[in-house]
Design an enzyme around this catalytic site. Structure first.
Site, PDB file in Angstrom:
ATOM      1  N   CYS A 116     -33.975 -46.888  32.248  1.00 16.90           N
ATOM      2  CA  CYS A 116     -34.499 -47.735  33.320  1.00 16.90           C
ATOM      3  C   CYS A 116     -33.351 -48.432  34.050  1.00 16.90           C
ATOM      4  O   CYS A 116     -33.208 -48.309  35.272  1.00 16.90           O
ATOM      5  CB  CYS A 116     -35.472 -48.762  32.752  1.00 16.90           C
ATOM      6  SG  CYS A 116     -36.103 -49.922  33.988  1.00 16.90           S
TER       7      CYS A 116
ATOM      8  N   GLU B 207     -40.162 -42.955  33.521  1.00 10.45           N
ATOM      9  CA  GLU B 207     -39.764 -43.597  34.778  1.00 10.45           C
ATOM     10  C   GLU B 207     -40.364 -42.856  35.965  1.00 10.45           C
ATOM     11  O   GLU B 207     -40.887 -43.466  36.905  1.00 10.45           O
ATOM     12  CB  GLU B 207     -38.237 -43.627  34.916  1.00 10.45           C
ATOM     13  CG  GLU B 207     -37.560 -44.788  34.254  1.00 10.45           C
ATOM     14  CD  GLU B 207     -37.951 -46.115  34.872  1.00 10.45           C
ATOM     15  OE1 GLU B 207     -38.118 -46.199  36.111  1.00 10.45           O
ATOM     16  OE2 GLU B 207     -38.121 -47.079  34.121  1.00 10.45           O
TER      17      GLU B 207
ATOM     18  N   TYR C  83     -30.613 -53.854  43.062  1.00 11.79           N
ATOM     19  CA  TYR C  83     -30.359 -52.766  42.119  1.00 11.79           C
ATOM     20  C   TYR C  83     -29.046 -52.032  42.384  1.00 11.79           C
ATOM     21  O   TYR C  83     -28.562 -51.308  41.504  1.00 11.79           O
ATOM     22  CB  TYR C  83     -31.557 -51.820  42.081  1.00 11.79           C
ATOM     23  CG  TYR C  83     -32.751 -52.490  41.444  1.00 11.79           C
ATOM     24  CD1 TYR C  83     -32.731 -52.840  40.099  1.00 11.79           C
ATOM     25  CD2 TYR C  83     -33.869 -52.852  42.190  1.00 11.79           C
ATOM     26  CE1 TYR C  83     -33.795 -53.513  39.512  1.00 11.79           C
ATOM     27  CE2 TYR C  83     -34.947 -53.520  41.611  1.00 11.79           C
ATOM     28  CZ  TYR C  83     -34.894 -53.841  40.269  1.00 11.79           C
ATOM     29  OH  TYR C  83     -35.948 -54.512  39.686  1.00 11.79           O
TER      30      TYR C  83
END
Length: 224
Positions: A135, A207, A165
């Site tokens: 992740c 995911e 991110y």
């Protein structure tokens, strides 16, 4: 090649499929429907609660103060950086704090978090790291790739998600886990490494299931 690098290599087809998913691409070009992103943020908020529990468990399973400290930092970043981003987006989307706390998990969210918690509770510290790493690592990769799209990180709605991110701070979180994995995996047998590979690839696939769930705004396939 380090053990983490070998896992990365084997996961590349899965991660590439995730990056190319229309949900992720829609964030990159700004075309993703807000309803899909809202569904995602609600489910990801639930996901992060259990993700934080995993880091708390990592602190408990740590064999030394450095490992315990690292997991404590990961826990703090999840609770006070990632979840703050989700709360900020929730406010922009008109989702109240009460509504956030009352969200029910979708089937995919439940499957994903239950798998990780089961692996972490029943297994070793290495099992836990192998479960949570895809992740953090794949999100950083996605963030960097999306940031490379001209104008993507300046998008008035999705830009903040991309910038978080793709940030150096988020890369540091991934690097901590990668370094711990390589350090803890020294001297493992082929059988032990194969087990970790299975965990790593399973959560990588989950995911992608999560992206697909959000894109289709799917709670359950069957509601009878």
């Amino acid at each position: 090649m380090s053990f983490a690098a070998s896992l990365y290599e084997k996961a590349q087809p899965i991660w590439e499929a995730g990056y190319n998913h229309p949900f992720v691409q829609g964030i990159g070009d700004g075309s993703l429907e807000k309803s899909k992103f809202q569904f995602f943020m609600k489910q990801d908020y639930l996901y992060l609660i259990d993700y934080a529990r995993l880091f708390a468990l990592g602190t408990l399973k740590g064999n030394d103060l450095q490992t315990m400290s690292t997991f404590s930092k990961l826990l703090h970043a999840t609770l006070n950086v990632e979840m703050d981003l989700h709360r900020a987006y929730a406010k922009r989307l008109g989702i109240s704090a009460e509504e956030l706390e009352a969200i029910e998990p979708a089937a995919t969210t439940l499957a994903y978090t239950s798998y990780m918690l089961n692996v972490a509770q029943r297994g070793s510290l290495l099992d836990l790291i192998a479960a949570v790493l895809p992740c953090t690592w794949s999100y950083y990769e996605i963030g960097v790739k999306l940031k490379g799209i001209p104008g993507a990180s300046d998008h008035p709605f999705y830009g903040e998600w991309i910038k978080l991110y793709a940030s150096d701070e988020f890369k540091e979180l991934a690097d901590w886990l990668i370094q711990m994995l390589d350090e803890e995996a020294k001297g493992l047998s082929s059988k032990e490494k194969a087990k970790l590979e299975t965990i790593f690839l399973t959560t990588s696939r989950l995911e992608n299931e999560f992206w697909d769930m959000a894109y289709n705004e799917r709670m359950w396939n069957y509601n009878g």
